[in-house]
Design an enzyme around this catalytic site. Sequence first.
Site, PDB file in Angstrom:
ATOM      1  N   HIS A   1      -2.873   2.600  -5.161  1.00  0.00           N
ATOM      2  CA  HIS A   1      -1.721   2.955  -4.321  1.00  0.00           C
ATOM      3  C   HIS A   1      -0.986   1.690  -3.871  1.00  0.00           C
ATOM      4  CE1 HIS A   1       0.382   5.402  -1.206  1.00  0.00           C
ATOM      5  NE2 HIS A   1       0.382   4.257  -0.561  1.00  0.00           N
ATOM      6  N   GLU A   2      -1.737   0.735  -3.351  1.00  0.00           N
ATOM      7  CA  GLU A   2      -1.133  -0.511  -2.865  1.00  0.00           C
ATOM      8  C   GLU A   2      -0.561  -1.338  -4.006  1.00  0.00           C
ATOM      9  OE1 GLU A   2      -0.560  -1.090   0.218  1.00  0.00           O
ATOM     10  OE2 GLU A   2      -1.685   0.661   0.906  1.00  0.00           O
TER      11      GLU A   2
ATOM     12  N   HIS B   1       2.942  -0.254  -4.673  1.00  0.00           N
ATOM     13  CA  HIS B   1       3.888  -0.881  -3.742  1.00  0.00           C
ATOM     14  C   HIS B   1       4.161  -2.327  -4.137  1.00  0.00           C
ATOM     15  CE1 HIS B   1       4.054   2.462  -1.056  1.00  0.00           C
ATOM     16  NE2 HIS B   1       2.802   2.362  -0.625  1.00  0.00           N
TER      17      HIS B   1
END
Length: 450
Positions: free
Chosen positions: A18-19, A22
Amino acid sequence: MLKFLIGLPVLGIVVFIHELGHFIAAKLCGVEVESFSIGWGPVLFRKKIGATEYRLSGIPIGGYCGMKGEQAFKEAYQQKLAAVPQEEGGLFSVHPFKRILIAFAGPFANLLLAAAALAVVSALGHTYYTTDNRIVPVYCFEQTDTSPARDAGLQAGDRILQISGEHTPTFSDIQRIVSLHPDEELTLLVERNSEQLSIPIRPLLNKKTGAGQIGIYRYVPLEIAAVRKDSAADIGGIQTGDRITGIDGTPLDNQMALMYFLRDYTQKTALVQLIRNGEAIELPVHIIRTENGGVDLGLSWNYLTVTEEGTGVVRSLQKGLSGTGELLGVTLKSLSLLFKGLSMADAVAGPVRISSMIGSFATDGFSENVKAGVVNIAEIVAVICVSLFLMNLLPIPVLDGGLIFTACIECILRRQIPPRVLYYTQFIGIAFIATLFVFALWADILYIIK
Protein backbone atom coordinates in the site's frame (compact mmCIF):
# COMPACT_ATOMS: atom_id res chain seq x y z
CA MET A 1 1.03 -17.04 19.42
CA LEU A 2 2.70 -19.06 16.66
CA LYS A 3 -0.19 -18.36 14.29
CA PHE A 4 0.09 -14.64 15.13
CA LEU A 5 3.83 -14.62 14.43
CA ILE A 6 3.27 -16.41 11.10
CA GLY A 7 0.52 -14.04 10.00
CA LEU A 8 2.19 -10.78 11.07
CA PRO A 9 4.78 -10.62 8.25
CA VAL A 10 2.07 -11.36 5.66
CA LEU A 11 -0.05 -8.50 7.01
CA GLY A 12 3.08 -6.36 6.95
CA ILE A 13 3.60 -7.09 3.25
CA VAL A 14 0.02 -6.03 2.50
CA VAL A 15 0.51 -2.67 4.22
CA PHE A 16 3.98 -2.26 2.70
CA ILE A 17 2.57 -2.69 -0.83
CA HIS A 18 0.00 0.00 0.00
CA GLU A 19 2.73 2.46 1.01
CA LEU A 20 4.84 1.49 -2.00
CA GLY A 21 1.93 2.55 -4.21
CA HIS A 22 1.95 6.00 -2.60
CA PHE A 23 5.75 6.17 -2.95
CA ILE A 24 5.82 5.41 -6.67
CA ALA A 25 2.95 7.79 -7.44
CA ALA A 26 4.52 10.60 -5.40
CA LYS A 27 7.79 10.24 -7.29
CA LEU A 28 6.01 10.27 -10.64
CA CYS A 29 3.96 13.34 -9.69
CA GLY A 30 6.95 15.37 -8.54
CA VAL A 31 6.27 15.20 -4.79
CA GLU A 32 9.38 14.75 -2.70
CA VAL A 33 9.39 11.63 -0.50
CA GLU A 34 11.39 12.50 2.61
CA SER A 35 11.24 9.06 4.23
CA PHE A 36 10.22 5.55 3.22
CA SER A 37 10.29 2.82 5.84
CA ILE A 38 9.84 -0.93 5.85
CA GLY A 39 8.23 -1.47 9.25
CA TRP A 40 7.27 0.93 12.04
CA GLY A 41 8.79 2.01 15.32
CA PRO A 42 12.47 2.45 16.14
CA VAL A 43 14.71 2.77 13.09
CA LEU A 44 17.25 -0.04 12.88
CA PHE A 45 18.94 1.05 9.67
CA ARG A 46 18.77 4.16 7.51
CA LYS A 47 20.38 5.29 4.30
CA LYS A 48 19.68 8.48 2.38
CA ILE A 49 19.60 8.25 -1.40
CA GLY A 50 18.85 11.55 -3.09
CA ALA A 51 16.09 13.35 -1.20
CA THR A 52 14.68 10.16 0.37
CA GLU A 53 15.85 8.48 3.54
CA TYR A 54 15.18 4.75 3.33
CA ARG A 55 14.61 3.05 6.66
CA LEU A 56 14.31 -0.40 8.15
CA SER A 57 12.27 -0.19 11.34
CA GLY A 58 11.82 -2.56 14.25
CA ILE A 59 8.12 -3.44 14.12
CA PRO A 60 7.40 -5.56 11.01
CA ILE A 61 3.92 -4.19 10.30
CA GLY A 62 3.90 -2.56 6.89
CA GLY A 63 5.71 0.74 6.66
CA TYR A 64 5.16 4.39 5.90
CA CYS A 65 5.82 6.96 3.22
CA GLY A 66 6.58 10.47 4.53
CA MET A 67 6.02 13.13 1.87
CA LYS A 68 7.22 16.70 1.92
CA GLY A 69 4.62 19.22 3.08
CA GLU A 70 2.07 16.66 4.39
CA GLN A 71 1.49 18.83 7.47
CA ALA A 72 1.88 22.20 5.72
CA PHE A 73 -1.82 23.01 6.19
CA LYS A 74 -1.39 22.73 9.98
CA GLU A 75 1.51 25.15 9.95
CA ALA A 76 -0.51 27.52 7.74
CA TYR A 77 -3.43 27.35 10.18
CA GLN A 78 -1.19 28.01 13.18
CA GLN A 79 0.30 31.01 11.38
CA LYS A 80 -3.23 32.13 10.41
CA LEU A 81 -2.43 32.10 6.71
CA ALA A 82 -5.21 32.26 4.10
CA ALA A 83 -3.65 29.48 2.02
CA VAL A 84 -1.07 26.74 2.29
CA PRO A 85 2.33 28.15 1.20
CA GLN A 86 3.63 26.75 -2.07
CA GLU A 87 6.96 24.93 -1.94
CA GLU A 88 8.66 22.93 -4.63
CA GLY A 89 8.06 19.20 -4.17
CA GLY A 90 5.39 19.71 -1.49
CA LEU A 91 2.24 17.61 -1.44
CA PHE A 92 -0.08 20.62 -1.28
CA SER A 93 1.87 22.46 -3.95
CA VAL A 94 1.08 20.11 -6.83
CA HIS A 95 -2.15 20.16 -8.83
CA PRO A 96 -5.10 18.60 -6.95
CA PHE A 97 -5.40 15.94 -9.65
CA LYS A 98 -1.88 14.75 -8.83
CA ARG A 99 -2.83 14.55 -5.14
CA ILE A 100 -5.77 12.37 -6.16
CA LEU A 101 -3.42 10.06 -8.07
CA ILE A 102 -1.01 9.85 -5.12
CA ALA A 103 -3.79 9.11 -2.63
CA PHE A 104 -5.47 6.56 -4.90
CA ALA A 105 -2.21 4.76 -5.69
CA GLY A 106 -1.99 3.14 -2.24
CA PRO A 107 -5.41 1.45 -2.29
CA PHE A 108 -4.94 0.65 -6.00
CA ALA A 109 -1.68 -1.14 -5.19
CA ASN A 110 -3.63 -3.33 -2.74
CA LEU A 111 -6.18 -4.06 -5.46
CA LEU A 112 -3.39 -5.14 -7.82
CA LEU A 113 -1.98 -7.36 -5.06
CA ALA A 114 -5.42 -8.96 -4.62
CA ALA A 115 -5.61 -9.68 -8.36
CA ALA A 116 -2.09 -11.12 -8.30
CA ALA A 117 -2.91 -13.30 -5.30
CA LEU A 118 -6.04 -14.69 -6.93
CA ALA A 119 -4.09 -15.24 -10.17
CA VAL A 120 -1.64 -17.36 -8.15
CA VAL A 121 -4.57 -19.35 -6.72
CA SER A 122 -5.86 -20.00 -10.24
CA ALA A 123 -2.42 -20.90 -11.57
CA LEU A 124 -1.69 -23.38 -8.79
CA GLY A 125 -5.15 -24.89 -8.65
CA HIS A 126 -6.39 -26.33 -5.39
CA THR A 127 -8.21 -29.21 -3.78
CA TYR A 128 -10.92 -28.97 -1.16
CA TYR A 129 -13.18 -31.41 0.62
CA THR A 130 -16.95 -31.19 0.77
CA THR A 131 -20.10 -33.31 0.56
CA ASP A 132 -22.85 -33.64 -2.03
CA ASN A 133 -25.94 -31.43 -2.02
CA ARG A 134 -27.97 -33.40 0.52
CA ILE A 135 -28.91 -31.50 3.65
CA VAL A 136 -30.21 -32.02 7.20
CA PRO A 137 -32.23 -29.16 8.75
CA VAL A 138 -31.19 -28.01 12.21
CA TYR A 139 -34.79 -28.18 13.46
CA CYS A 140 -34.65 -31.98 13.13
CA PHE A 141 -32.41 -31.95 16.21
CA GLU A 142 -33.16 -28.62 17.91
CA GLN A 143 -36.86 -28.34 18.73
CA THR A 144 -36.55 -24.62 19.51
CA ASP A 145 -34.96 -23.83 16.13
CA THR A 146 -36.91 -21.25 14.14
CA SER A 147 -34.68 -21.02 11.07
CA PRO A 148 -35.93 -20.50 7.49
CA ALA A 149 -35.41 -24.22 6.78
CA ARG A 150 -38.26 -25.08 9.18
CA ASP A 151 -40.59 -22.48 7.66
CA ALA A 152 -39.71 -23.72 4.16
CA GLY A 153 -40.44 -27.33 5.15
CA LEU A 154 -37.01 -28.69 4.18
CA GLN A 155 -36.46 -32.30 5.25
CA ALA A 156 -33.50 -34.52 6.10
CA GLY A 157 -32.05 -36.03 2.93
CA ASP A 158 -33.38 -33.32 0.61
CA ARG A 159 -31.07 -32.47 -2.26
CA ILE A 160 -30.74 -28.78 -3.15
CA LEU A 161 -30.11 -28.94 -6.89
CA GLN A 162 -30.22 -25.19 -7.63
CA ILE A 163 -30.53 -21.88 -5.82
CA SER A 164 -32.19 -19.14 -7.87
CA GLY A 165 -31.10 -20.86 -11.08
CA GLU A 166 -27.48 -21.49 -10.02
CA HIS A 167 -26.49 -25.16 -9.87
CA THR A 168 -25.34 -26.47 -6.48
CA PRO A 169 -23.71 -29.90 -6.95
CA THR A 170 -21.95 -29.70 -3.55
CA PHE A 171 -22.73 -28.42 -0.07
CA SER A 172 -19.94 -25.85 -0.47
CA ASP A 173 -21.89 -24.34 -3.39
CA ILE A 174 -24.99 -24.13 -1.20
CA GLN A 175 -23.02 -22.45 1.61
CA ARG A 176 -21.43 -19.95 -0.77
CA ILE A 177 -24.69 -18.77 -2.33
CA VAL A 178 -26.70 -18.66 0.89
CA SER A 179 -23.99 -16.81 2.79
CA LEU A 180 -23.85 -14.09 0.13
CA HIS A 181 -27.60 -13.37 0.17
CA PRO A 182 -28.75 -12.60 3.71
CA ASP A 183 -32.28 -11.25 3.96
CA GLU A 184 -32.90 -11.81 0.22
CA GLU A 185 -35.58 -13.97 -1.37
CA LEU A 186 -34.09 -17.11 -2.95
CA THR A 187 -35.70 -20.04 -4.75
CA LEU A 188 -34.51 -23.57 -4.02
CA LEU A 189 -34.95 -26.40 -6.49
CA VAL A 190 -35.18 -29.40 -4.17
CA GLU A 191 -35.22 -33.09 -5.03
CA ARG A 192 -37.22 -35.21 -2.57
CA ASN A 193 -38.10 -38.86 -3.22
CA SER A 194 -37.44 -38.46 -6.98
CA GLU A 195 -39.75 -35.43 -7.07
CA GLN A 196 -38.51 -31.88 -7.73
CA LEU A 197 -39.96 -29.00 -5.70
CA SER A 198 -39.55 -25.22 -6.03
CA ILE A 199 -39.30 -23.72 -2.54
CA PRO A 200 -38.90 -20.01 -1.72
CA ILE A 201 -36.64 -19.14 1.22
CA ARG A 202 -35.14 -16.01 2.78
CA PRO A 203 -31.77 -16.52 4.58
CA LEU A 204 -31.39 -14.84 7.95
CA LEU A 205 -28.50 -12.44 8.61
CA ASN A 206 -26.00 -13.81 11.11
CA LYS A 207 -25.12 -10.61 12.96
CA LYS A 208 -21.79 -12.02 14.12
CA THR A 209 -20.46 -13.14 10.74
CA GLY A 210 -22.53 -11.06 8.31
CA ALA A 211 -23.38 -14.22 6.36
CA GLY A 212 -26.77 -15.52 5.35
CA GLN A 213 -27.96 -18.77 6.92
CA ILE A 214 -31.05 -20.97 6.54
CA GLY A 215 -30.48 -23.51 9.31
CA ILE A 216 -29.08 -26.61 7.61
CA TYR A 217 -26.22 -29.06 8.12
CA ARG A 218 -24.43 -31.08 5.49
CA TYR A 219 -25.72 -34.65 5.13
CA VAL A 220 -22.81 -37.01 5.75
CA PRO A 221 -23.67 -40.73 5.42
CA LEU A 222 -22.30 -42.95 8.20
CA GLU A 223 -19.90 -44.77 5.88
CA ILE A 224 -16.60 -45.11 7.70
CA ALA A 225 -13.53 -43.90 5.80
CA ALA A 226 -10.99 -44.51 8.57
CA VAL A 227 -10.76 -45.67 12.18
CA ARG A 228 -8.13 -44.06 14.41
CA LYS A 229 -5.81 -46.60 16.00
CA ASP A 230 -6.56 -47.39 19.65
CA SER A 231 -9.73 -45.28 19.59
CA ALA A 232 -13.03 -46.43 21.11
CA ALA A 233 -14.24 -47.60 17.70
CA ASP A 234 -10.98 -49.46 16.99
CA ILE A 235 -11.08 -51.25 20.35
CA GLY A 236 -14.75 -52.09 19.78
CA GLY A 237 -13.93 -53.76 16.46
CA ILE A 238 -15.36 -51.22 14.00
CA GLN A 239 -13.53 -51.28 10.65
CA THR A 240 -12.99 -49.06 7.64
CA GLY A 241 -15.76 -49.66 5.13
CA ASP A 242 -18.43 -50.38 7.76
CA ARG A 243 -21.67 -48.40 7.66
CA ILE A 244 -23.39 -47.47 10.92
CA THR A 245 -27.17 -47.92 10.79
CA GLY A 246 -28.08 -47.26 14.42
CA ILE A 247 -27.25 -47.45 18.12
CA ASP A 248 -29.24 -49.42 20.70
CA GLY A 249 -31.96 -49.94 18.13
CA THR A 250 -32.33 -46.23 17.24
CA PRO A 251 -31.94 -45.79 13.45
CA LEU A 252 -29.24 -43.30 12.43
CA ASP A 253 -28.28 -42.40 8.87
CA ASN A 254 -26.08 -39.28 9.00
CA GLN A 255 -23.24 -37.74 10.96
CA MET A 256 -25.32 -35.00 12.65
CA ALA A 257 -27.94 -37.51 13.79
CA LEU A 258 -25.13 -39.58 15.33
CA MET A 259 -23.58 -36.53 17.01
CA TYR A 260 -26.86 -35.37 18.55
CA PHE A 261 -27.71 -38.91 19.67
CA LEU A 262 -24.37 -39.30 21.45
CA ARG A 263 -24.58 -35.79 22.95
CA ASP A 264 -27.45 -36.89 25.19
CA TYR A 265 -26.32 -40.51 25.56
CA THR A 266 -25.90 -41.56 29.21
CA GLN A 267 -24.83 -45.21 28.92
CA LYS A 268 -21.17 -46.19 29.21
CA THR A 269 -21.38 -48.79 26.45
CA ALA A 270 -23.31 -48.44 23.20
CA LEU A 271 -24.50 -51.33 21.04
CA VAL A 272 -23.65 -50.16 17.52
CA GLN A 273 -25.55 -51.63 14.57
CA LEU A 274 -23.43 -51.91 11.39
CA ILE A 275 -23.50 -53.21 7.84
CA ARG A 276 -20.24 -54.98 6.94
CA ASN A 277 -19.83 -56.57 3.53
CA GLY A 278 -23.62 -56.62 3.16
CA GLU A 279 -24.17 -58.34 6.50
CA ALA A 280 -25.81 -56.73 9.57
CA ILE A 281 -23.76 -57.02 12.79
CA GLU A 282 -23.75 -55.47 16.27
CA LEU A 283 -20.70 -54.42 18.28
CA PRO A 284 -20.46 -53.03 21.83
CA VAL A 285 -18.42 -49.80 21.92
CA HIS A 286 -17.26 -48.07 25.10
CA ILE A 287 -18.18 -44.37 25.13
CA ILE A 288 -15.28 -41.97 25.78
CA ARG A 289 -16.09 -38.31 26.41
CA THR A 290 -13.71 -35.46 25.62
CA GLU A 291 -12.89 -32.50 27.87
CA ASN A 292 -15.72 -30.42 26.38
CA GLY A 293 -18.28 -33.16 26.99
CA GLY A 294 -18.44 -34.49 23.44
CA VAL A 295 -17.97 -38.10 22.35
CA ASP A 296 -14.93 -39.16 20.31
CA LEU A 297 -15.34 -42.56 18.69
CA GLY A 298 -12.25 -42.07 16.51
CA LEU A 299 -14.10 -42.29 13.20
CA SER A 300 -13.59 -40.42 9.91
CA TRP A 301 -16.23 -40.18 7.19
CA ASN A 302 -16.12 -40.19 3.41
CA TYR A 303 -16.07 -36.72 1.80
CA LEU A 304 -16.02 -35.56 -1.80
CA THR A 305 -12.65 -34.42 -3.09
CA VAL A 306 -12.98 -31.50 -5.50
CA THR A 307 -9.87 -30.58 -7.48
CA GLU A 308 -9.62 -27.43 -9.56
CA GLU A 309 -6.70 -27.77 -11.97
CA GLY A 310 -4.18 -24.96 -12.39
CA THR A 311 -4.57 -22.59 -15.33
CA GLY A 312 -2.14 -20.99 -17.78
CA VAL A 313 -0.71 -17.48 -17.44
CA VAL A 314 -3.36 -15.63 -19.48
CA ARG A 315 -6.28 -17.50 -17.95
CA SER A 316 -4.80 -17.03 -14.44
CA LEU A 317 -4.58 -13.27 -14.95
CA GLN A 318 -8.16 -13.21 -16.22
CA LYS A 319 -9.32 -15.22 -13.20
CA GLY A 320 -7.37 -12.93 -10.89
CA LEU A 321 -9.05 -9.81 -12.30
CA SER A 322 -12.56 -11.30 -12.42
CA GLY A 323 -12.16 -12.77 -8.94
CA THR A 324 -11.09 -9.40 -7.60
CA GLY A 325 -14.16 -7.80 -9.16
CA GLU A 326 -16.42 -10.39 -7.54
CA LEU A 327 -14.66 -9.88 -4.21
CA LEU A 328 -15.20 -6.13 -4.49
CA GLY A 329 -18.92 -6.68 -4.93
CA VAL A 330 -19.12 -9.05 -1.97
CA THR A 331 -17.13 -6.69 0.27
CA LEU A 332 -19.30 -3.70 -0.67
CA LYS A 333 -22.34 -5.77 0.19
CA SER A 334 -20.75 -6.75 3.50
CA LEU A 335 -20.11 -3.09 4.37
CA SER A 336 -23.79 -2.32 3.80
CA LEU A 337 -24.66 -4.97 6.41
CA LEU A 338 -23.12 -2.74 9.10
CA PHE A 339 -26.33 -0.70 8.84
CA LYS A 340 -28.48 -3.79 9.40
CA GLY A 341 -27.36 -4.49 12.94
CA LEU A 342 -24.14 -6.41 12.27
CA SER A 343 -22.09 -6.71 15.48
CA MET A 344 -19.23 -4.21 15.31
CA ALA A 345 -17.17 -6.23 17.80
CA ASP A 346 -17.28 -9.18 15.40
CA ALA A 347 -17.17 -7.22 12.15
CA VAL A 348 -14.10 -5.13 13.03
CA ALA A 349 -10.81 -6.96 13.58
CA GLY A 350 -7.47 -5.61 14.75
CA PRO A 351 -3.95 -6.68 13.73
CA VAL A 352 -3.81 -9.47 16.34
CA ARG A 353 -6.95 -11.15 15.09
CA ILE A 354 -6.15 -10.60 11.39
CA SER A 355 -2.59 -11.92 11.82
CA SER A 356 -3.90 -14.92 13.73
CA MET A 357 -6.44 -15.62 10.98
CA ILE A 358 -3.70 -15.49 8.35
CA GLY A 359 -1.55 -17.77 10.49
CA SER A 360 -4.43 -20.24 10.91
CA PHE A 361 -5.01 -20.37 7.15
CA ALA A 362 -1.29 -20.85 6.58
CA THR A 363 -0.76 -23.62 9.14
CA ASP A 364 -3.91 -25.47 8.05
CA GLY A 365 -2.77 -25.35 4.44
CA PHE A 366 0.90 -26.17 4.99
CA SER A 367 -0.09 -29.11 7.23
CA GLU A 368 -1.46 -30.68 4.05
CA ASN A 369 1.17 -29.54 1.53
CA VAL A 370 3.07 -26.45 0.40
CA LYS A 371 0.68 -25.66 -2.46
CA ALA A 372 -2.33 -25.72 -0.15
CA GLY A 373 -0.53 -23.38 2.27
CA VAL A 374 0.31 -20.88 -0.48
CA VAL A 375 -3.26 -21.01 -1.84
CA ASN A 376 -4.74 -20.41 1.62
CA ILE A 377 -2.49 -17.41 2.26
CA ALA A 378 -3.15 -15.96 -1.20
CA GLU A 379 -6.91 -16.21 -0.76
CA ILE A 380 -7.03 -14.42 2.59
CA VAL A 381 -4.51 -11.79 1.38
CA ALA A 382 -6.89 -11.04 -1.50
CA VAL A 383 -9.79 -10.57 0.93
CA ILE A 384 -7.75 -8.24 3.17
CA CYS A 385 -6.45 -6.22 0.21
CA VAL A 386 -9.92 -5.62 -1.20
CA SER A 387 -11.18 -4.59 2.25
CA LEU A 388 -8.28 -2.16 2.62
CA PHE A 389 -8.95 -0.76 -0.85
CA LEU A 390 -12.55 0.09 -0.01
CA MET A 391 -11.97 1.25 3.55
CA ASN A 392 -9.15 3.60 2.54
CA LEU A 393 -11.32 5.20 -0.15
CA LEU A 394 -14.00 6.27 2.32
CA PRO A 395 -14.21 10.11 2.16
CA ILE A 396 -12.99 10.52 5.72
CA PRO A 397 -10.14 12.89 6.66
CA VAL A 398 -6.88 11.08 7.58
CA LEU A 399 -7.75 8.23 5.18
CA ASP A 400 -6.71 8.33 1.52
CA GLY A 401 -10.34 8.90 0.60
CA GLY A 402 -10.33 12.10 2.63
CA LEU A 403 -7.41 13.51 0.65
CA ILE A 404 -9.09 12.47 -2.60
CA PHE A 405 -12.34 14.14 -1.53
CA THR A 406 -10.71 17.46 -0.62
CA ALA A 407 -8.64 17.42 -3.83
CA CYS A 408 -11.84 16.83 -5.84
CA ILE A 409 -13.44 19.83 -4.12
CA GLU A 410 -10.45 21.96 -5.08
CA CYS A 411 -10.73 20.77 -8.70
CA ILE A 412 -14.39 21.81 -8.75
CA LEU A 413 -13.93 25.16 -6.96
CA ARG A 414 -10.65 25.85 -8.77
CA ARG A 415 -9.14 27.24 -5.59
CA GLN A 416 -7.42 25.92 -2.50
CA ILE A 417 -9.45 24.88 0.54
CA PRO A 418 -8.57 27.18 3.50
CA PRO A 419 -6.04 25.69 5.97
CA ARG A 420 -8.54 26.22 8.80
CA VAL A 421 -11.08 23.92 7.12
CA LEU A 422 -8.45 21.26 6.42
CA TYR A 423 -7.19 21.50 10.00
CA TYR A 424 -10.57 21.00 11.65
CA THR A 425 -11.69 18.25 9.31
CA GLN A 426 -8.66 16.30 10.52
CA PHE A 427 -10.30 16.07 13.95
CA ILE A 428 -13.29 14.33 12.37
CA GLY A 429 -10.99 11.80 10.77
CA ILE A 430 -8.96 11.32 13.94
CA ALA A 431 -12.16 10.76 15.92
CA PHE A 432 -13.32 8.17 13.39
CA ILE A 433 -9.99 6.34 13.34
CA ALA A 434 -9.78 6.46 17.15
CA THR A 435 -13.28 4.95 17.41
CA LEU A 436 -12.38 2.27 14.88
CA PHE A 437 -9.16 1.58 16.78
CA VAL A 438 -11.09 1.10 20.04
CA PHE A 439 -13.47 -1.34 18.34
CA ALA A 440 -10.54 -3.22 16.77
CA LEU A 441 -8.68 -3.32 20.10
CA TRP A 442 -11.78 -4.57 21.89
CA ALA A 443 -12.31 -7.20 19.17
CA ASP A 444 -8.70 -8.35 19.59
CA ILE A 445 -9.09 -8.55 23.39
CA LEU A 446 -12.26 -10.63 23.04
CA TYR A 447 -10.53 -12.83 20.46
CA ILE A 448 -7.55 -13.43 22.77
CA ILE A 449 -9.83 -14.20 25.73
CA LYS A 450 -11.86 -16.68 23.66
